[in-house]
Design a protein around this motif. Structure first.
Motif, PDB file in Angstrom:
ATOM      1  N   GLY A  91     -29.908 -17.073  23.436  1.00 23.36           N
ATOM      2  CA  GLY A  91     -29.294 -16.539  24.667  1.00 23.36           C
ATOM      3  C   GLY A  91     -28.756 -17.654  25.536  1.00 23.36           C
ATOM      4  N   ARG A  92     -29.563 -18.722  25.697  1.00 22.92           N
ATOM      5  CA  ARG A  92     -29.112 -19.840  26.547  1.00 22.92           C
ATOM      6  C   ARG A  92     -27.895 -20.514  25.959  1.00 22.92           C
ATOM      7  NH1 ARG A  92     -34.909 -22.647  27.847  1.00 22.92           N
ATOM      8  NH2 ARG A  92     -35.866 -20.755  28.632  1.00 22.92           N
ATOM      9  N   PHE A 114     -25.792  -6.118  26.914  1.00 25.21           N
ATOM     10  CA  PHE A 114     -25.025  -5.335  25.946  1.00 25.21           C
ATOM     11  C   PHE A 114     -23.573  -5.181  26.430  1.00 25.21           C
ATOM     12  CE2 PHE A 114     -23.691  -1.313  23.950  1.00 25.21           C
ATOM     13  CZ  PHE A 114     -23.927  -1.642  22.626  1.00 25.21           C
ATOM     14  N   GLN A 124     -39.612 -14.417  21.251  1.00 21.52           N
ATOM     15  CA  GLN A 124     -39.104 -14.784  22.573  1.00 21.52           C
ATOM     16  C   GLN A 124     -38.428 -16.163  22.546  1.00 21.52           C
ATOM     17  OE1 GLN A 124     -41.835 -15.377  25.938  1.00 21.52           O
ATOM     18  NE2 GLN A 124     -40.852 -13.576  26.846  1.00 21.52           N
ATOM     19  N   GLU A 135     -35.074 -15.703  21.064  1.00 21.98           N
ATOM     20  CA  GLU A 135     -34.166 -15.012  22.000  1.00 21.98           C
ATOM     21  C   GLU A 135     -33.737 -15.941  23.132  1.00 21.98           C
ATOM     22  OE1 GLU A 135     -35.650 -10.405  21.278  1.00 21.98           O
ATOM     23  OE2 GLU A 135     -36.512 -11.557  22.923  1.00 21.98           O
ATOM     24  N   TYR A 136     -34.681 -16.682  23.671  1.00 25.00           N
ATOM     25  CA  TYR A 136     -34.334 -17.599  24.770  1.00 25.00           C
ATOM     26  C   TYR A 136     -33.338 -18.654  24.294  1.00 25.00           C
ATOM     27  CZ  TYR A 136     -38.096 -15.937  27.879  1.00 25.00           C
ATOM     28  OH  TYR A 136     -38.892 -15.189  28.695  1.00 25.00           O
ATOM     29  N   HIS A 163     -27.443 -10.461  33.343  1.00 24.82           N
ATOM     30  CA  HIS A 163     -28.450 -10.245  32.290  1.00 24.82           C
ATOM     31  C   HIS A 163     -29.543 -11.313  32.384  1.00 24.82           C
ATOM     32  CE1 HIS A 163     -30.040  -9.675  28.226  1.00 24.82           C
ATOM     33  NE2 HIS A 163     -29.703 -10.921  27.912  1.00 24.82           N
ATOM     34  N   TYR A 169     -33.008  -9.474  18.518  1.00 21.86           N
ATOM     35  CA  TYR A 169     -33.572  -8.377  19.324  1.00 21.86           C
ATOM     36  C   TYR A 169     -33.611  -7.073  18.510  1.00 21.86           C
ATOM     37  CZ  TYR A 169     -32.948  -4.547  22.730  1.00 21.86           C
ATOM     38  OH  TYR A 169     -33.009  -3.357  23.417  1.00 21.86           O
ATOM     39  N   CYS A 211     -21.883  -7.276  28.211  1.00 24.40           N
ATOM     40  CA  CYS A 211     -21.199  -8.552  27.941  1.00 24.40           C
ATOM     41  C   CYS A 211     -20.781  -8.605  26.468  1.00 24.40           C
ATOM     42  CB  CYS A 211     -22.126  -9.717  28.286  1.00 24.40           C
ATOM     43  SG  CYS A 211     -21.472 -11.296  27.750  1.00 24.40           S
ATOM     44  N   TRP A 212     -21.717  -8.304  25.597  1.00 24.52           N
ATOM     45  CA  TRP A 212     -21.451  -8.374  24.145  1.00 24.52           C
ATOM     46  C   TRP A 212     -20.310  -7.426  23.749  1.00 24.52           C
ATOM     47  CZ3 TRP A 212     -21.915  -4.836  20.111  1.00 24.52           C
ATOM     48  CH2 TRP A 212     -21.834  -5.394  18.828  1.00 24.52           C
ATOM     49  N   HIS A 247     -28.283 -13.660  18.729  1.00 25.00           N
ATOM     50  CA  HIS A 247     -29.232 -13.263  19.779  1.00 25.00           C
ATOM     51  C   HIS A 247     -29.496 -11.752  19.716  1.00 25.00           C
ATOM     52  CE1 HIS A 247     -30.889 -13.538  23.869  1.00 25.00           C
ATOM     53  NE2 HIS A 247     -30.075 -12.581  24.278  1.00 25.00           N
ATOM     54  N   PHE A 248     -28.419 -10.982  19.630  1.00 29.54           N
ATOM     55  CA  PHE A 248     -28.509  -9.518  19.581  1.00 29.54           C
ATOM     56  C   PHE A 248     -29.233  -9.095  18.288  1.00 29.54           C
ATOM     57  CE2 PHE A 248     -25.776  -5.384  19.588  1.00 29.54           C
ATOM     58  CZ  PHE A 248     -26.804  -4.694  20.195  1.00 29.54           C
ATOM     59  N   LYS A 281     -38.556 -13.311  34.816  1.00 26.79           N
ATOM     60  CA  LYS A 281     -39.584 -12.638  35.606  1.00 26.79           C
ATOM     61  C   LYS A 281     -39.909 -13.377  36.907  1.00 26.79           C
ATOM     62  CE  LYS A 281     -40.135 -10.200  31.736  1.00 26.79           C
ATOM     63  NZ  LYS A 281     -39.529 -10.523  30.456  1.00 26.79           N
TER      64      LYS A 281
HETATM   65  C1  HEM Z   1     -26.156  -7.778  23.046  1.00 19.26           C
HETATM   66  C2  HEM Z   1     -27.001  -7.391  23.959  1.00 19.26           C
HETATM   67  C3  HEM Z   1     -28.158  -8.239  24.371  1.00 19.26           C
HETATM   68  C4  HEM Z   1     -29.461  -7.932  24.271  1.00 19.26           C
HETATM   69  C5  HEM Z   1     -30.030  -6.663  23.718  1.00 19.26           C
HETATM   70  C6  HEM Z   1     -30.225  -9.045  24.785  1.00 19.26           C
HETATM   71  C7  HEM Z   1     -31.593  -9.113  24.833  1.00 19.26           C
HETATM   72  C8  HEM Z   1     -32.343 -10.137  25.355  1.00 19.26           C
HETATM   73  C9  HEM Z   1     -33.773 -10.219  25.364  1.00 19.26           C
HETATM   74  C10 HEM Z   1     -34.718  -9.167  24.786  1.00 19.26           C
HETATM   75  C11 HEM Z   1     -34.129 -11.366  25.966  1.00 19.26           C
HETATM   76  C12 HEM Z   1     -35.562 -11.908  26.185  1.00 19.26           C
HETATM   77  C13 HEM Z   1     -36.100 -11.456  27.478  1.00 19.26           C
HETATM   78  C14 HEM Z   1     -37.566 -11.827  27.653  1.00 19.26           C
HETATM   79  O1  HEM Z   1     -38.329 -11.744  26.700  1.00 19.26           O
HETATM   80  O2  HEM Z   1     -37.921 -12.233  28.774  1.00 19.26           O
HETATM   81  C15 HEM Z   1     -32.905 -12.011  26.380  1.00 19.26           C
HETATM   82  C16 HEM Z   1     -32.837 -13.183  27.069  1.00 19.26           C
HETATM   83  C17 HEM Z   1     -31.665 -13.842  27.367  1.00 19.26           C
HETATM   84  N1  HEM Z   1     -30.401 -13.476  26.990  1.00 19.26           N
HETATM   85 FE1  HEM Z   1     -29.868 -11.765  26.082  1.00 19.26          FE
HETATM   86  N2  HEM Z   1     -29.364 -10.013  25.209  1.00 19.26           N
HETATM   87  C18 HEM Z   1     -28.081  -9.564  24.978  1.00 19.26           C
HETATM   88  C19 HEM Z   1     -26.917 -10.230  25.230  1.00 19.26           C
HETATM   89  C20 HEM Z   1     -26.849 -11.483  25.782  1.00 19.26           C
HETATM   90  C21 HEM Z   1     -25.637 -12.201  26.022  1.00 19.26           C
HETATM   91  C22 HEM Z   1     -24.253 -11.650  25.705  1.00 19.26           C
HETATM   92  C23 HEM Z   1     -25.979 -13.390  26.586  1.00 19.26           C
HETATM   93  C24 HEM Z   1     -25.150 -14.555  27.026  1.00 19.26           C
HETATM   94  C25 HEM Z   1     -23.860 -14.619  27.015  1.00 19.26           C
HETATM   95  C26 HEM Z   1     -27.417 -13.423  26.695  1.00 19.26           C
HETATM   96  C27 HEM Z   1     -28.148 -14.448  27.240  1.00 19.26           C
HETATM   97  C28 HEM Z   1     -29.508 -14.423  27.446  1.00 19.26           C
HETATM   98  C29 HEM Z   1     -30.237 -15.437  28.173  1.00 19.26           C
HETATM   99  C30 HEM Z   1     -29.630 -16.664  28.849  1.00 19.26           C
HETATM  100  C31 HEM Z   1     -31.578 -15.059  28.138  1.00 19.26           C
HETATM  101  C32 HEM Z   1     -32.769 -15.696  28.848  1.00 19.26           C
HETATM  102  C33 HEM Z   1     -33.195 -16.987  28.322  1.00 19.26           C
HETATM  103  C34 HEM Z   1     -34.269 -17.575  29.202  1.00 19.26           C
HETATM  104  O3  HEM Z   1     -34.963 -16.843  29.956  1.00 19.26           O
HETATM  105  O4  HEM Z   1     -34.410 -18.769  29.138  1.00 19.26           O
HETATM  106  N3  HEM Z   1     -27.911 -12.251  26.180  1.00 19.26           N
HETATM  107  N4  HEM Z   1     -31.840 -11.242  25.977  1.00 19.26           N
END
Ligand code: HEM
Length: 203
Positions: A45-46, A118, A38, A41-42, A160, A92, A120-121, A88-89, A166
């Motif tokens: 993703g950020r 997905f 996590q 991923e965080y 997303h 996951y 977006c990606w 990030h992807f 949560k």
């Molecule tokens: C390619 C498909 C993607 C998948 C499968 C995916 C999957 C995930 C997963 C599993 C999490 C964690 C959620 C959790 O445990 O609460 C997450 C969080 C996040 N993702 Fe993605 N993601 C994808 C694409 C993206 C893209 C394209 C962006 C940004 C441009 C992004 C930005 C974020 C952000 C900002 C968070 C949350 C961070 C936080 O809560 O602080 N994701 N994503």
């Protein structure tokens, strides 16, 4: 000002590499907290979202400073944003899904926030592929039209984030506000106000 471009590009490279280096350091130190996947991923993703918004900020910035350099940095920034999205992807796919296409399909159908991420990606994939000058020349006007997908991709990214968290939605809300402001700044306000003034003087 022209001589600044290599320095600005070096700063973008540094800005893109530094968070990854920081993350690598924490991985090597086994310092990822109680839920390492996590945390990864965080973090990625950020940074993907931040870099995407910085990329979108380049056009308004060019208008504000009246210089071409922000536009010359846009491609590099966009590619860095995409690199973070791919990492990030991959995290996951590796740790949450263990490379299972069936699990991915299941998540895409059942979890709206995964569908949005997905989307977006996927929307940005053709932009990353066609980001070179060769593709720009080959596609001509269609290149600009294709690259408008970035607005929809950014919307999907914010959704997303918002759907994924949560409890406290204040951060996703802040990112959504920044995105809305950046999109509003791109609208041709000057052209519209001139057209309105012209219409008023005719009537
Ligand atoms: C390619 C498909 C993607 C998948 C499968 C995916 C999957 C995930 C997963 C599993 C999490 C964690 C959620 C959790 O445990 O609460 C997450 C969080 C996040 N993702 Fe993605 N993601 C994808 C694409 C993206 C893209 C394209 C962006 C940004 C441009 C992004 C930005 C974020 C952000 C900002 C968070 C949350 C961070 C936080 O809560 O602080 N994701 N994503």
């Amino acid at each position: 000002m022209r001589g600044w471009l290599p320095w600005l590009k070096a700063a973008v490279w540094l800005g893109g590499l530094a968070p990854l280096a920081w993350l690598g350091w924490r991985v090597a130190d086994a310092d990822l907290g109680p839920n390492p996947v996590q945390t990864l991923e965080y973090f990625t993703g950020r940074w993907a979202l931040r870099l995407l918004l910085v990329t979108l900020a380049m056009t308004p910035l060019r208008l504000a400073v009246g210089r071409p350099q922000p536009i010359q940095l846009r491609r590099l920034l966009g590619l860095w944003a995409y690199a973070y999205m791919c990492v990030h992807f991959s995290i996951y796919l590796t740790f949450d899904l263990e490379f299972s296409p069936a699990k991915l399909a299941d998540d895409l159908v059942k979890r709206a926030f995964i569908t949005a991420g997905f989307t977006c990606w996927l929307l940005l994939l053709p932009l990353a592929i066609t980001s070179t000058q060769g593709w720009q020349r080959r596609l001509k006007r269609r290149w600009r039209v294709l690259h408008r997908l970035i607005y929809f991709a950014a919307g999907a990214a914010v959704l997303h984030y918002g759907w994924g968290v949560k409890k406290d939605r204040s951060w996703p809300l802040l990112y959504a506000t920044v995105l809305a402001a950046l999109l509003l700044l791109r609208l041709p306000w000057k052209r519209w106000s001139r057209a309105i003034l012209r219409a008023q003087t005719i009537t």
